[in-house]
Design a protein around this motif. Structure first.
Motif, PDB file in Angstrom:
ATOM      1  N   LEU A 199      26.473  62.453 -70.672  1.00  0.00           N
ATOM      2  CA  LEU A 199      26.088  61.260 -69.904  1.00  0.00           C
ATOM      3  C   LEU A 199      27.189  60.192 -69.950  1.00  0.00           C
ATOM      4  CD1 LEU A 199      23.437  60.020 -68.503  1.00  0.00           C
ATOM      5  CD2 LEU A 199      23.166  58.800 -70.646  1.00  0.00           C
ATOM      6  N   LEU A 200      27.721  59.971 -71.150  1.00  0.00           N
ATOM      7  CA  LEU A 200      28.720  58.908 -71.330  1.00  0.00           C
ATOM      8  C   LEU A 200      29.995  59.174 -70.538  1.00  0.00           C
ATOM      9  CD1 LEU A 200      28.372  58.234 -75.157  1.00  0.00           C
ATOM     10  CD2 LEU A 200      27.811  56.646 -73.317  1.00  0.00           C
ATOM     11  N   ILE A 201      30.368  60.424 -70.407  1.00  0.00           N
ATOM     12  CA  ILE A 201      31.641  60.755 -69.751  1.00  0.00           C
ATOM     13  C   ILE A 201      31.451  61.150 -68.287  1.00  0.00           C
ATOM     14  CG2 ILE A 201      33.692  62.225 -69.845  1.00  0.00           C
ATOM     15  CD1 ILE A 201      33.437  60.339 -72.208  1.00  0.00           C
ATOM     16  N   ALA A 202      30.439  61.977 -68.027  1.00  0.00           N
ATOM     17  CA  ALA A 202      30.315  62.541 -66.674  1.00  0.00           C
ATOM     18  C   ALA A 202      29.674  61.569 -65.678  1.00  0.00           C
ATOM     19  CB  ALA A 202      29.511  63.832 -66.728  1.00  0.00           C
ATOM     20  N   ALA A 203      28.651  60.859 -66.106  1.00  0.00           N
ATOM     21  CA  ALA A 203      27.911  60.011 -65.155  1.00  0.00           C
ATOM     22  C   ALA A 203      28.803  58.971 -64.463  1.00  0.00           C
ATOM     23  CB  ALA A 203      26.729  59.347 -65.847  1.00  0.00           C
ATOM     24  N   PRO A 204      29.655  58.250 -65.204  1.00  0.00           N
ATOM     25  CA  PRO A 204      30.477  57.236 -64.523  1.00  0.00           C
ATOM     26  C   PRO A 204      31.794  57.761 -63.980  1.00  0.00           C
ATOM     27  CG  PRO A 204      30.719  57.007 -66.878  1.00  0.00           C
ATOM     28  CD  PRO A 204      29.857  58.209 -66.661  1.00  0.00           C
ATOM     29  N   ALA A 205      31.977  59.073 -63.945  1.00  0.00           N
ATOM     30  CA  ALA A 205      33.280  59.642 -63.573  1.00  0.00           C
ATOM     31  C   ALA A 205      33.758  59.150 -62.210  1.00  0.00           C
ATOM     32  CB  ALA A 205      33.203  61.163 -63.586  1.00  0.00           C
ATOM     33  N   VAL A 206      32.894  59.212 -61.230  1.00  0.00           N
ATOM     34  CA  VAL A 206      33.285  58.787 -59.877  1.00  0.00           C
ATOM     35  C   VAL A 206      33.142  57.277 -59.738  1.00  0.00           C
ATOM     36  CG1 VAL A 206      32.600  58.912 -57.440  1.00  0.00           C
ATOM     37  CG2 VAL A 206      32.795  60.993 -58.790  1.00  0.00           C
ATOM     38  N   ALA A 207      32.045  56.744 -60.272  1.00  0.00           N
ATOM     39  CA  ALA A 207      31.781  55.302 -60.129  1.00  0.00           C
ATOM     40  C   ALA A 207      32.915  54.464 -60.717  1.00  0.00           C
ATOM     41  CB  ALA A 207      30.462  54.954 -60.803  1.00  0.00           C
ATOM     42  N   SER A 208      33.447  54.896 -61.875  1.00  0.00           N
ATOM     43  CA  SER A 208      34.506  54.095 -62.515  1.00  0.00           C
ATOM     44  C   SER A 208      35.761  54.060 -61.646  1.00  0.00           C
ATOM     45  CB  SER A 208      34.828  54.658 -63.897  1.00  0.00           C
ATOM     46  OG  SER A 208      35.325  55.970 -63.778  1.00  0.00           O
ATOM     47  N   GLU A 209      36.070  55.164 -60.991  1.00  0.00           N
ATOM     48  CA  GLU A 209      37.253  55.185 -60.116  1.00  0.00           C
ATOM     49  C   GLU A 209      37.045  54.267 -58.905  1.00  0.00           C
ATOM     50  OE1 GLU A 209      40.011  56.693 -60.884  1.00  0.00           O
ATOM     51  OE2 GLU A 209      39.185  57.653 -62.660  1.00  0.00           O
ATOM     52  N   LEU A 210      35.828  54.257 -58.413  1.00  0.00           N
ATOM     53  CA  LEU A 210      35.545  53.408 -57.250  1.00  0.00           C
ATOM     54  C   LEU A 210      35.546  51.934 -57.638  1.00  0.00           C
ATOM     55  CD1 LEU A 210      32.706  55.499 -55.598  1.00  0.00           C
ATOM     56  CD2 LEU A 210      35.000  55.152 -54.705  1.00  0.00           C
ATOM     57  N   GLU A 211      34.966  51.637 -58.792  1.00  0.00           N
ATOM     58  CA  GLU A 211      34.871  50.243 -59.218  1.00  0.00           C
ATOM     59  C   GLU A 211      36.247  49.636 -59.457  1.00  0.00           C
ATOM     60  OE1 GLU A 211      32.267  50.135 -62.576  1.00  0.00           O
ATOM     61  OE2 GLU A 211      30.525  50.642 -61.351  1.00  0.00           O
ATOM     62  N   GLN A 212      37.145  50.408 -60.058  1.00  0.00           N
ATOM     63  CA  GLN A 212      38.475  49.824 -60.320  1.00  0.00           C
ATOM     64  C   GLN A 212      39.474  50.140 -59.204  1.00  0.00           C
ATOM     65  OE1 GLN A 212      40.025  51.249 -64.001  1.00  0.00           O
ATOM     66  NE2 GLN A 212      39.723  53.387 -63.524  1.00  0.00           N
ATOM     67  N   HIS A 213      38.954  50.683 -58.103  1.00  0.00           N
ATOM     68  CA  HIS A 213      39.761  50.901 -56.893  1.00  0.00           C
ATOM     69  C   HIS A 213      40.929  51.858 -57.104  1.00  0.00           C
ATOM     70  CE1 HIS A 213      38.333  46.860 -54.989  1.00  0.00           C
ATOM     71  NE2 HIS A 213      37.358  47.703 -55.241  1.00  0.00           N
ATOM     72  N   SER A 214      40.814  52.720 -58.094  1.00  0.00           N
ATOM     73  CA  SER A 214      41.881  53.701 -58.303  1.00  0.00           C
ATOM     74  C   SER A 214      41.624  54.966 -57.482  1.00  0.00           C
ATOM     75  CB  SER A 214      41.977  54.062 -59.790  1.00  0.00           C
ATOM     76  OG  SER A 214      40.702  54.367 -60.306  1.00  0.00           O
ATOM     77  N   TRP A 215      40.466  55.010 -56.844  1.00  0.00           N
ATOM     78  CA  TRP A 215      40.021  56.179 -56.076  1.00  0.00           C
ATOM     79  C   TRP A 215      41.041  56.587 -55.018  1.00  0.00           C
ATOM     80  CZ3 TRP A 215      36.081  59.570 -56.368  1.00  0.00           C
ATOM     81  CH2 TRP A 215      35.746  60.286 -55.235  1.00  0.00           C
ATOM     82  N   THR A 216      41.501  55.603 -54.252  1.00  0.00           N
ATOM     83  CA  THR A 216      42.339  55.906 -53.092  1.00  0.00           C
ATOM     84  C   THR A 216      43.647  56.584 -53.474  1.00  0.00           C
ATOM     85  OG1 THR A 216      41.393  53.969 -52.066  1.00  0.00           O
ATOM     86  CG2 THR A 216      43.304  54.907 -50.987  1.00  0.00           C
ATOM     87  N   TYR A 217      44.226  56.161 -54.628  1.00  0.00           N
ATOM     88  CA  TYR A 217      45.492  56.770 -55.048  1.00  0.00           C
ATOM     89  C   TYR A 217      45.339  58.287 -55.208  1.00  0.00           C
ATOM     90  CZ  TYR A 217      47.039  52.058 -56.265  1.00  0.00           C
ATOM     91  OH  TYR A 217      47.390  50.740 -56.221  1.00  0.00           O
ATOM     92  N   LEU A 218      44.164  58.682 -55.728  1.00  0.00           N
ATOM     93  CA  LEU A 218      43.923  60.104 -55.973  1.00  0.00           C
ATOM     94  C   LEU A 218      43.470  60.809 -54.695  1.00  0.00           C
ATOM     95  CD1 LEU A 218      42.045  59.321 -59.255  1.00  0.00           C
ATOM     96  CD2 LEU A 218      44.292  60.369 -59.126  1.00  0.00           C
ATOM     97  N   ALA A 219      42.747  60.056 -53.858  1.00  0.00           N
ATOM     98  CA  ALA A 219      42.189  60.652 -52.640  1.00  0.00           C
ATOM     99  C   ALA A 219      43.269  61.002 -51.616  1.00  0.00           C
ATOM    100  CB  ALA A 219      41.175  59.704 -52.018  1.00  0.00           C
ATOM    101  N   VAL A 220      44.427  60.346 -51.687  1.00  0.00           N
ATOM    102  CA  VAL A 220      45.478  60.646 -50.705  1.00  0.00           C
ATOM    103  C   VAL A 220      46.470  61.692 -51.224  1.00  0.00           C
ATOM    104  CG1 VAL A 220      45.337  58.442 -49.487  1.00  0.00           C
ATOM    105  CG2 VAL A 220      46.883  58.663 -51.445  1.00  0.00           C
ATOM    106  N   ARG A 221      46.053  62.420 -52.248  1.00  0.00           N
ATOM    107  CA  ARG A 221      46.871  63.548 -52.737  1.00  0.00           C
ATOM    108  C   ARG A 221      46.255  64.858 -52.233  1.00  0.00           C
ATOM    109  NH1 ARG A 221      51.072  60.386 -54.505  1.00  0.00           N
ATOM    110  NH2 ARG A 221      49.974  58.416 -54.728  1.00  0.00           N
ATOM    111  N   PRO A 222      47.052  65.900 -52.101  1.00  0.00           N
ATOM    112  CA  PRO A 222      46.488  67.186 -51.635  1.00  0.00           C
ATOM    113  C   PRO A 222      45.387  67.665 -52.581  1.00  0.00           C
ATOM    114  CG  PRO A 222      48.889  67.254 -51.649  1.00  0.00           C
ATOM    115  CD  PRO A 222      48.509  65.985 -52.333  1.00  0.00           C
ATOM    116  N   ASN A 223      44.192  67.861 -52.051  1.00  0.00           N
ATOM    117  CA  ASN A 223      43.017  68.259 -52.851  1.00  0.00           C
ATOM    118  C   ASN A 223      42.785  67.323 -54.033  1.00  0.00           C
ATOM    119  OD1 ASN A 223      42.500  70.621 -51.268  1.00  0.00           O
ATOM    120  ND2 ASN A 223      44.234  71.582 -52.279  1.00  0.00           N
ATOM    121  N   GLY A 224      43.165  66.089 -53.870  1.00  0.00           N
ATOM    122  CA  GLY A 224      43.086  65.124 -54.973  1.00  0.00           C
ATOM    123  C   GLY A 224      41.669  64.935 -55.495  1.00  0.00           C
ATOM    124  N   LEU A 225      40.708  64.854 -54.590  1.00  0.00           N
ATOM    125  CA  LEU A 225      39.332  64.619 -55.029  1.00  0.00           C
ATOM    126  C   LEU A 225      38.753  65.848 -55.721  1.00  0.00           C
ATOM    127  CD1 LEU A 225      37.934  62.560 -52.029  1.00  0.00           C
ATOM    128  CD2 LEU A 225      38.886  61.765 -54.187  1.00  0.00           C
TER     129      LEU A 225
END
Lengths: 318, 306
Positions: free
Chosen positions: B75-101
């Motif tokens: 729960l501690l690691i998996a549940a916030p896995a996506v939310a934490s990337e979205l909250e700190q806006h680091s999502w896009t850096y990874l999303a614009v890589r080949p198969n990044g998500l």
């Protein structure tokens, strides 16, 4: 690239619920460097996110490098993106961050680290790349963002307000880096609301406001659109008051002021509602009245004036 | 694979913060502490056999380790896995890589599995060592009056067995057959970590705005309540499958087996089928999470300056 166009936007509309992000946007851009200009909230970032495939258009189609950008791995290899927000991991070092992003392009660990170090050196971060990002100034973080976008050597770069937070020296350095990069034949889309940042990189731009494309092309091409729009003109003349009188009699100017220059001579600064008409009649008027004119120039021929004028036309103020 | 391992190593390094390490220790220590408390404060009912006590301790250890510890770790690691990337806006850096998500979700999943499984396995190993006693067999043969006949192994006595002449109420025995229980718990911990991490990754992806709250609510309502509900619905829970494996891989007292409890709380299908169920669910959960991150638009209006 199967298409001759870098970017093709066909009636692209993006809605966030009832809020319009981009409104019926059409554009076909050939490879090159383009500035995406517009005030805050104009839809620049939405447009960039559509172009990099992070958003899906509500209507219309987006093609970049001849491909649909959405979930397209082959496309992702060719582009670099520097977002307007930061979103960097605070505890990670700049070198580790750029290395990771390079590894996501399939580069192995060691070469990725070496390439990341080279790229960070390019943006002037050699001395600080092993420090945690949390210790960086805003300008340093901008440099890191720029480095990660260029590290995998894309052919098309999307930059969203890349100079935000940089000091004048930093802006110049980054401008030089980008100019060198463009010089290699790469393409660039840079979004900004600060015009001189874009002018330093390209004279081709798209001006957007309210999610709509107001104008596109070079500054001179767009200037032609403003032929019959208001403008300010400066005339260095031997008889400034007589010139002012003639212009007022012919209703070519709505306001006129005369300024004395420090090194002698006078300048007539006039404002006209129909610049095109004034430019066509001015030579004849000078000749017939025997004025000695040493210089005629538009007082506001920068992109800022162009931008302001187009916005006024768009808002119906002119 | 290179990209996946890069994300895995990077994320593993990122979670090695003092705060996260503290929680790892808490998760690992939880079963140990519970076992110690049980040994020192629980009195077995009069007439309880060594088999009954062993069954009770084994089930208790299963509940605190592969169930609670593993759930908490995942729960501690998996549940916030996506939310934490979205909250700190680091999502896009990874999303614009080949198969990044794809690499991001799977990389974080692997980190959650390693984190939860390692904490639980360490916890189980120590807990079994702490609570384990040698098989009393002849050593703790009981008299008619429930006193111990003789103790042939001092170590057994010292580690929880009873001294000759003591009654069953004087001390609390630990786990007999620690090898069997230990192996079962390690296997269950690994399966539990894999399944729950996938479940929480999926829930955290589908409902990223309230990921932790939703995962806790889901765990309480579905896994811990419906999972014990004696109806068909409990077959849809991870708990049901893990529990069936527990009863398959460990030995229970005859009284427990004959009580009919197993008919309601576990399946009569083979252990292989239970593992197949868990692997299938893990694959389905991850597939839903991966489809979700590729189909949905996570870049919000506020992030795009409109």
């Amino acid at each position: 690239m199967t298409s001759e166009y870098l970017i093709e936007l066909d009636h692209v509309t993006k809605l966030y619920g009832t809020v319009i992000g981009v409104n019926d946007f059409n554009a076909q851009l050939k490879p090159g460097a383009y500035g995406l200009l517009g005030p805050n909230g104009a839809g620049k970032s939405t447009l960039l996110n559509l172009l990099i495939g992070q958003l899906v258009p509500t209507r219309g189609t987006v093609r970049v490098l001849g491909q649909s950008p959405r979930n397209n791995s082959a496309f992702m290899k060719k582009i670099g993106f520097c977002p307007g927000f930061e979103g960097l991991y605070a505890t990670t070092t700049g070198l580790d961050w750029v290395t990771l992003l390079l590894q996501l392009h399939g580069v192995r660990s060691r070469p990725a680290r070496a390439r990341a170090a080279d790229c960070l050196a390019l943006v002037g971060m050699s001395n600080d790349m092993n420090r945690p990002i949390a210790t960086y100034s805003r300008g340093m973080r901008q440099r890191i963002k720029l480095a990660q976008s260029m590290a995998h050597e894309p052919t098309l770069l999307f930059l969203d307000e890349p100079f935000s937070g940089l000091d004048p020296v930093g802006r110049t350095e980054m401008t030089n880096v980008l100019n060198d990069w463009i010089g290699l034949g790469n393409s660039l889309i840079i979004a900004s609301h600060v015009l001189h940042e874009i002018e330093a990189l390209t004279d081709s731009f798209l001006l957007i406001c309210g999610g709509r494309l107001l104008a596109s092309g070079t500054a001179s091409e767009v200037n032609e659109l403003l032929f019959d729009s208001p403008s300010e003109i400066e005339v260095d003349c031997s008889e400034p008051y007589r010139l002012a009188s003639v212009l007022m009699d012919r209703e070519l100017a709505v306001s006129i002021s005369v300024e004395q220059k420090s090194h002698g001579g006078d300048t007539v600064r006039l404002r006209t509602l129909r610049a095109g008409q004034l430019w066509s009649q001015l030579p004849d008027l000078i000749t017939r009245n025997g004025f000695t004119v040493t210089r005629v120039r538009s007082a506001d021929d920068s992109l800022q004036t162009l931008f302001n004028s187009l916005l006024k036309i768009h808002r119906g103020e002119i | 694979m290179n990209s996946l391992m890069a994300i895995f190593r990077f994320e593993l390094n990122r979670i090695l913060t003092p705060g996260r390490v503290f929680w790892w220790v808490v998760v690992a220590a939880f079963p140990v502490v519970i076992m110690l408390l049980m040994m020192n404060y629980l009195q077995p009912p009069r007439g309880a056999t060594q088999e009954n006590i062993n069954t009770f301790f084994t089930i208790a250890l299963y509940f605190v380790a592969p169930t609670v510890s593993c759930m908490l770790g995942a729960l501690l690691i998996a549940a916030p896995a996506v939310a934490s990337e979205l909250e700190q806006h680091s999502w896009t850096y990874l999303a614009v890589r080949p198969n990044g998500l794809f690499h991001l979700v799977l990389g974080k999943y692997l980190v959650a599995v390693v984190w939860a499984a390692s904490a639980t396995i360490v916890g189980v190993t120590v807990a079994v060592a702490v609570a384990g006693i040698e098989d009393p067999g002849d050593a703790q043969e009981l008299n008619q009056d429930d006193t111990v006949v003789a103790a042939t192994d001092d170590r057994a006595v010292r580690r929880g067995g009873r001294f000759p002449g003591e009654t069953a109420t004087d001390v609390v025995p630990g786990i007999v057959a620690t090898g069997e229980v230990g192996r079962a718990m390690v296997g269950l911990a690994i399966l539990s970590a894999c399944s729950y991490s996938a479940l929480y990754i999926m829930l955290g992806t589908l409902f990223h705005r309230r990921a932790m709250v939703l995962c806790v609510a889901y765990t309480a309502a579905v896994e811990l309540f419906l999972g014990f509900f004696p109806a068909v619905i409990n077959r849809l829970t991870i708990q049901y499958r893990l529990r069936t494996l527990l009863f398959d891989w460990t030995t229970q007292s005859d009284e427990f087996r004959n009580s009919g409890v197993l008919d309601f709380v576990s399946s009569d299908e083979s252990a292989f089928m239970q593992v197949l169920w868990l692997v299938s669910w893990t694959a389905v959960f991850l597939a839903i999470a991966l489809v979700s991150v590729h189909v949905r638009e996570f870049t919000s209006a506020s992030e795009t300056d409109v």
